[in-house]
Each structure stands twice: as structure tokens, then as C-alpha cells.
Scaffold this motif. Structure first.
Motif, PDB file in Angstrom:
ATOM      1  N   VAL A 147       0.848  -1.196   0.000  1.00 51.82           N
ATOM      2  CA  VAL A 147       0.000   0.000   0.000  1.00 51.82           C
ATOM      3  C   VAL A 147       0.882   1.244   0.000  1.00 51.82           C
ATOM      4  O   VAL A 147       0.670   2.186  -0.773  1.00 51.82           O
ATOM      5  CB  VAL A 147      -0.934   0.017   1.220  1.00 51.82           C
ATOM      6  CG1 VAL A 147      -1.904   1.166   1.119  1.00 51.82           C
ATOM      7  CG2 VAL A 147      -1.678  -1.283   1.351  1.00 51.82           C
ATOM      8  N   LEU A 151       1.326   4.260  -2.715  1.00 48.93           N
ATOM      9  CA  LEU A 151       1.025   5.655  -2.357  1.00 48.93           C
ATOM     10  C   LEU A 151       2.137   6.605  -2.787  1.00 48.93           C
ATOM     11  O   LEU A 151       1.878   7.731  -3.190  1.00 48.93           O
ATOM     12  CB  LEU A 151       0.807   5.775  -0.844  1.00 48.93           C
ATOM     13  CG  LEU A 151      -0.515   5.270  -0.296  1.00 48.93           C
ATOM     14  CD1 LEU A 151      -0.538   5.372   1.210  1.00 48.93           C
ATOM     15  CD2 LEU A 151      -1.658   6.073  -0.874  1.00 48.93           C
ATOM     16  N   VAL A 152       3.400   6.158  -2.671  1.00 45.38           N
ATOM     17  CA  VAL A 152       4.511   7.090  -2.939  1.00 45.38           C
ATOM     18  C   VAL A 152       4.943   7.057  -4.393  1.00 45.38           C
ATOM     19  O   VAL A 152       5.902   7.736  -4.767  1.00 45.38           O
ATOM     20  CB  VAL A 152       5.729   6.782  -2.046  1.00 45.38           C
ATOM     21  CG1 VAL A 152       5.368   6.906  -0.586  1.00 45.38           C
ATOM     22  CG2 VAL A 152       6.294   5.414  -2.349  1.00 45.38           C
ATOM     23  N   LEU A 153       4.249   6.251  -5.217  1.00 46.73           N
ATOM     24  CA  LEU A 153       4.649   6.102  -6.611  1.00 46.73           C
ATOM     25  C   LEU A 153       4.685   7.459  -7.319  1.00 46.73           C
ATOM     26  O   LEU A 153       3.690   8.170  -7.334  1.00 46.73           O
ATOM     27  CB  LEU A 153       3.642   5.179  -7.311  1.00 46.73           C
ATOM     28  CG  LEU A 153       4.174   4.272  -8.399  1.00 46.73           C
ATOM     29  CD1 LEU A 153       5.384   3.511  -7.909  1.00 46.73           C
ATOM     30  CD2 LEU A 153       3.097   3.320  -8.841  1.00 46.73           C
ATOM     31  N   ILE A 165       5.681   6.682   6.217  1.00 51.34           N
ATOM     32  CA  ILE A 165       4.239   6.483   6.347  1.00 51.34           C
ATOM     33  C   ILE A 165       3.886   5.062   6.746  1.00 51.34           C
ATOM     34  O   ILE A 165       2.847   4.832   7.336  1.00 51.34           O
ATOM     35  CB  ILE A 165       3.475   6.903   5.066  1.00 51.34           C
ATOM     36  CG1 ILE A 165       3.881   6.037   3.879  1.00 51.34           C
ATOM     37  CG2 ILE A 165       3.690   8.348   4.748  1.00 51.34           C
ATOM     38  CD1 ILE A 165       3.072   6.350   2.653  1.00 51.34           C
ATOM     39  N   LEU A 169       2.448   2.353  10.964  1.00 49.24           N
ATOM     40  CA  LEU A 169       1.312   1.432  10.832  1.00 49.24           C
ATOM     41  C   LEU A 169       1.690  -0.010  11.127  1.00 49.24           C
ATOM     42  O   LEU A 169       0.815  -0.826  11.408  1.00 49.24           O
ATOM     43  CB  LEU A 169       0.738   1.530   9.407  1.00 49.24           C
ATOM     44  CG  LEU A 169       0.128   2.887   9.060  1.00 49.24           C
ATOM     45  CD1 LEU A 169      -0.206   2.966   7.586  1.00 49.24           C
ATOM     46  CD2 LEU A 169      -1.130   3.127   9.876  1.00 49.24           C
ATOM     47  N   ALA A 211      -6.703  -2.262  -1.201  1.00 45.66           N
ATOM     48  CA  ALA A 211      -6.337  -0.849  -1.024  1.00 45.66           C
ATOM     49  C   ALA A 211      -5.236  -0.459  -1.998  1.00 45.66           C
ATOM     50  O   ALA A 211      -5.252   0.630  -2.572  1.00 45.66           O
ATOM     51  CB  ALA A 211      -5.888  -0.601   0.416  1.00 45.66           C
ATOM     52  N   THR A 215      -5.478   2.354  -4.918  1.00 45.60           N
ATOM     53  CA  THR A 215      -4.527   3.463  -4.983  1.00 45.60           C
ATOM     54  C   THR A 215      -3.881   3.556  -6.365  1.00 45.60           C
ATOM     55  O   THR A 215      -3.765   4.644  -6.940  1.00 45.60           O
ATOM     56  CB  THR A 215      -3.434   3.264  -3.925  1.00 45.60           C
ATOM     57  OG1 THR A 215      -4.050   3.006  -2.673  1.00 45.60           O
ATOM     58  CG2 THR A 215      -2.559   4.481  -3.821  1.00 45.60           C
ATOM     59  N   HIS A 218      -6.260   5.004  -8.842  1.00 46.69           N
ATOM     60  CA  HIS A 218      -6.463   6.435  -8.611  1.00 46.69           C
ATOM     61  C   HIS A 218      -5.283   7.257  -9.097  1.00 46.69           C
ATOM     62  O   HIS A 218      -5.441   8.317  -9.676  1.00 46.69           O
ATOM     63  CB  HIS A 218      -6.638   6.692  -7.102  1.00 46.69           C
ATOM     64  CG  HIS A 218      -8.063   6.868  -6.710  1.00 46.69           C
ATOM     65  ND1 HIS A 218      -8.866   7.810  -7.263  1.00 46.69           N
ATOM     66  CD2 HIS A 218      -8.842   6.215  -5.821  1.00 46.69           C
ATOM     67  CE1 HIS A 218     -10.073   7.733  -6.742  1.00 46.69           C
ATOM     68  NE2 HIS A 218     -10.084   6.763  -5.858  1.00 46.69           N
ATOM     69  N   LEU A 219      -4.076   6.750  -8.826  1.00 46.51           N
ATOM     70  CA  LEU A 219      -2.888   7.579  -9.040  1.00 46.51           C
ATOM     71  C   LEU A 219      -2.418   7.566 -10.486  1.00 46.51           C
ATOM     72  O   LEU A 219      -1.716   8.468 -10.913  1.00 46.51           O
ATOM     73  CB  LEU A 219      -1.747   7.114  -8.133  1.00 46.51           C
ATOM     74  CG  LEU A 219      -1.892   7.466  -6.662  1.00 46.51           C
ATOM     75  CD1 LEU A 219      -0.683   7.028  -5.890  1.00 46.51           C
ATOM     76  CD2 LEU A 219      -2.088   8.965  -6.493  1.00 46.51           C
TER      77      LEU A 219
END
Lengths: 221, 238
Positions: A147, A151-153, A165, A169, A211, A215, A218-219
């Protein structure tokens, strides 16, 4: 299933062709563990007490090092876009990628951890617990890390960012694993911590690929 | 709600609301501080240090409330793609981080005389520290992309994932046997706190909430104005 295996095979070949990258992570793990006896002194009693925590912290950091690469090369050469466009569920492709990440980082770390445990004078009763927690915990790290990698892609300094990040978690994995290892050294029942680790693995194997896939969609659109 | 998602509407409405919220916040702070410092008894166990609680407890509530609002704004940004929701989430992150920092610092100041230590690694303290890290991670991620749209989306997903920590913080004092005392206000029976101490606490809580709204409005308007300046400069140069 065939396509899933094809992706796993492809990614494994890619890792094999640039085997250096996988070795680097393992070396980092060994070197990081070696620093602890040098930094806190070689007293066997102290090392025995800290051994579980040291091995687990170093395993977490090593896994973080390799995370930003999970999707990066596919993102750079455009094959990630192709994977998103295929009719095959992206969630399963993501699961395959996380599996390859675990096979090339978590699994080697698991294999070498008993050797380092010996060097840290770990209690003999704790070895099996160390391996069980590693077997349950490292795949969870790869899944949750997926995940973070998604996100950082495409961001600046993605390598540091993914650790920033994801580390907060995955603290529960560290807590339960080290609790189980320390309890087994004292001959205390460990099943509750191990069950919680198993629960985390099951939850993240369902939730994280979903997730991650969401992501990525979306990205990259 | 969608009617107010228009930036123009928001600017109009916020211009009217801001003077009220900020002046009420100031009044509540004056009342809360007066009752808290001068017109409330010292605790029979904690002595005068109990007054730290009038800042610590509302700040801790706000740190959770702000994160929940941030997660809600992030969710509505991902679902409805409202840019105003994104701006709200972006503005809430530093505010929440500040509230969490205040919580941790005042807690340490209270813990030193009461527990004899600035910090213990119990479940409540650790989970609030993780909340602080989540705010910082959000702020690092949202600004890490050359394309701000991408940063907003990635950070929104992170805010939603991090929301798992909020119930853990709330119930950590019930689930684990911690040094930190359990809730004395939000219980099913009557609150376990005397009215003379409840008054300053509630005034401060109200003041903090009004402060949050005021700062949020100011920050959101700043970002909106920045965007307009940027757009105008692009228009000029293009």
C-alpha cells in the motif's frame, strides 16, 4: 491462476537478473544487526534480552529499504499501466507482487535470522518462536508495504517517504512479535500474541491488495 | 452539503462566520482560563497540577476530532472529488499535529510531578505518539508530488488507512491496563467529575473547537487565494 503464476515467474526472473538488489537488502539486515553488539557492548546477558527486538527492528528497516521498488520499475517502463488495463483483477496482480517482494526480502531474512540469533545469544527456547513470528509477520509487512509503495509512486524521495508512512502502521507487528519472543524465553504462554499476528496477516491479505489496487488506479489514471 | 462545496459559496459563508467563531473562541478561552486558574479547587490528590488538565484533555479530544474530520474530508474527496474537501483535509493536518503536540507536551508536564516521569511507554501514550507520526506522514506525503492532485489522492488514502488508530487510542485505556487513567467524562452513567472542575473543562473544550473552526477557515481561505494567484499568474505568462 495461470496468469498469477506467470506474473510471479516474470517478477522472480526480473529479481534474478538484477540479483544484486536482493542481496543488498539481506546484507543491510546482517550489518544492521551486527552494529548492535558493537554499539551497546558485547555482554551476553544484555544481548540475550534484546535479541528478539534487535532482529525484528532490523528486519523492519530492511523491508522498508526495498519497498519503494515494488512498483517503481513497472511504473517507469509503463507495464504497470498495461497491468491496470488488463481484464485480470488488479488485486491479484498486486498480491503476486507482494508475494515476490516477500520471497526476495522477508524470506531470506527469515532464513538467516537464526544465525544472527545465535550471535546475539538468544535463548534456545525462543528460536522456534522467532521463526513463527517471522513467518507470520514478514508477509504482513510486504502486504502493508505494498500500500505504501503504491502511495509514494511518482513522488520525490519515495524511498524515505514510504518508511515514514508505513513504519507507524506496522508497529503492532513489532510489538506482538517481540512480546511472543520474550515470553517464550521465560517459558510463558505465547499463543495470544501469535494468534494476533496471524489475524493481522489474514486481515491484511484481504484488505491490503484491495487498497493497493485502488490506490494504483487512482494515481495512474 | 454539496451547495457549500463551491469555493465561492464557501468564501462568502466563511467571511460571515469567521468573526463570530473567533470572537466566541476568545470569550470561551477567557472564561475557561479564569475558571480553570482562579475559580476551581485544587484536586485532593493532584493538587494544583490538575489545572494542566484543562488544556491537556481538550487538546487530546481535539487531536482525535481533527483526525476524524481529516479522514471524513479525505473520504469525501476520494468519492465526490470535491476540491474543497481536499483543501479542508490539507488544512486540518497541521492543526491536528499541533493539537497532538500540545497533548503530548502538557501530558509530559503533568506526568513529571504526578507519575514521577515525563514519559512511559503505555498504550495510550504510545498510540497518541503514533497519531502524531501519522499527521507528520500525511503532511510529508501530501507535499511530495510535483502534481498536487496526486499528492492529495495519495494522502487521502493514507488518512483513511491511519484512521484505524483512532479507535485504538480511544479505547486503549479500557483494553489495556495502562498507567493513563480511563475516561471520566464520556461514560454511560454520570461523569465522575465535580461540577466546579467540569465548568472550566467544558469552556476550554468549546474554546478549542471554535479555535479549530477559525484556524481551519483561515487556512482554507489562504489556500484558495493561493490557488487563484497561481491561476492568474499562469494566465498572465501563458
Amino acid at each position: 491462476m495461470k496468469k498469477f503464476l506467470a506474473l510471479v515467474q516474470r517478477d522472480l526472473i526480473l529479481v534474478y537478473r538484477s540479483a544484486n538488489d536482493a542481496w543488498v537488502v539481506l546484507f543491510f539486515f546482517v550489518i544492521a544487526v551486527t552494529l548492535f553488539p558493537l554499539g551497546i557492548g558485547p555482554d551476553p546477558g544484555v544481548l540475550q534480552q534484546l535479541s528478539g527486538g534487535i532482529i525484528w527492528i532490523c528486519a523492519l528497516l530492511s523491508a522498508m529499504l526495498s519497498l519503494d521498488g515494488v512498483f517503481q520499475s513497472d511504473f517507469d517502463d509503463g507495464s504497470l499501466d498495461q497491468m491496470i488495463l488488463t481484464s485480470y483483477p488488479l488485486e491479484l496482480l498486486v498480491l503476486g507482487k507482494c508475494f515476490v517482494h516477500w520471497l526476495t526480502t522477508g524470506f531470506p531474512i527469515l532464513l538467516i535470522s537464526p544465525v544472527l540469533a545465535t550471535m546475539l545469544n538468544m535463548n534456545l527456547d525462543s528460536y522456534s518462536t522467532l521463526l513463527i513470528t517471522m513467518l507470520l509477520g514478514t508477509p504482513t509487512i510486504s502486504l502493508m508495504g505494498g500500500v505504501g509503495a503504491a502511495l509514494v509512486l511518482g513522488s520525490r524521495r519515495s524511498g524515505v517517504l514510504v518508511s515514514l508512512i508505513i513504519l507507524p502502521l506496522i508497529i503492532p507487528i513489532l510489538i506482538f512479535s517481540v512480546a511472543a519472543i520474550n515470553a517464550s524465553g521465560e517459558g510463558v504462554e505465547i499463543s495470544s500474541a501469535v494468534k494476533l499476528l496471524g489475524a493481522l496477516l489474514i486481515i491484511s491479505s484481504v484488505f491490503c491488495p484491495w487498497a493497493t489496487a485502488a490506490t494504483l488506479r487512482h494515481l495512474t489514471n | 452539503m454539496h451547495k457549500f462545496a463551491n469555493p465561492g459559496q464557501f468564501t462568502k459563508l466563511s467571511t460571515r462566520v469567521l468573526p463570530w467563531t473567533s470572537s466566541f473562541a476568545a470569550v470561551c478561552f477567557l472564561f475557561g482560563l479564569y475558571f480553570g486558574i482562579f475559580d476551581s479547587p485544587a484536586d485532593y490528590q493532584q493538587g494544583e497540577t490538575v489545572r494542566i488538565m484543562y488544556v491537556h484533555v481538550p487538546a487530546a479530544w481535539m487531536s482525535l476530532l481533527t483526525y476524524s474530520l481529516m479522514a471524513a474530508a479525505s473520504a469525501s474527496f476520494l468519492i465526490w472529488k470535491h476540491s474543497l474537501a481536499d483543501i479542508a483535509a490539507r488544512s486540518l493536518a497541521p492543526i491536528g499535529a499541533a493539537f497532538t503536540a500540545i497533548t503530548l507536551i502538557t501530558g509530559a508536564l503533568w506526568g513529571q510531578p504526578m507519575w514521577g516521569t515525563w514519559w512511559v511507554w503505555d498504550a495510550r501514550l504510545t498510540s497518541v505518539l503514533v497519531l502524531f507520526f501519522l499527521y507528520l506522514g500525511y503532511m510529508a506525503l501530501v507535499n511530495a508530488f510535483d502534481d498536487p492532485e496526486k499528492g492529495s489522492k495519495a494522502a487521502a488514502v493514507l488518512a483513511l488507512i491511519g484512521f484505524v488508530n483512532v479507535p485504538i487510542i480511544k479505547f486503549s485505556v479500557d483494553w489495556w491496563n495502562t498507567l493513563h487513567q480511563p475516561a471520566s467524562l464520556s461514560r454511560l452513567d454520570a461523569p465522575a467529575i465535580d461540577i466546579s472542575m467540569l465548568t472550566p473543562l467544558l469552556f476550554m473544550a468549546l474554546a478549542f473547537k471554535l479555535l479549530l473552526i477559525s484556524i481551519l477557515i483561515i487556512k482554507m481561505r489562504t489556500i484558495l487565494i493561493e490557488k487563484r494567484i497561481e491561476a492568474k499568474q499562469l494566465l498572465k505568462s501563458g
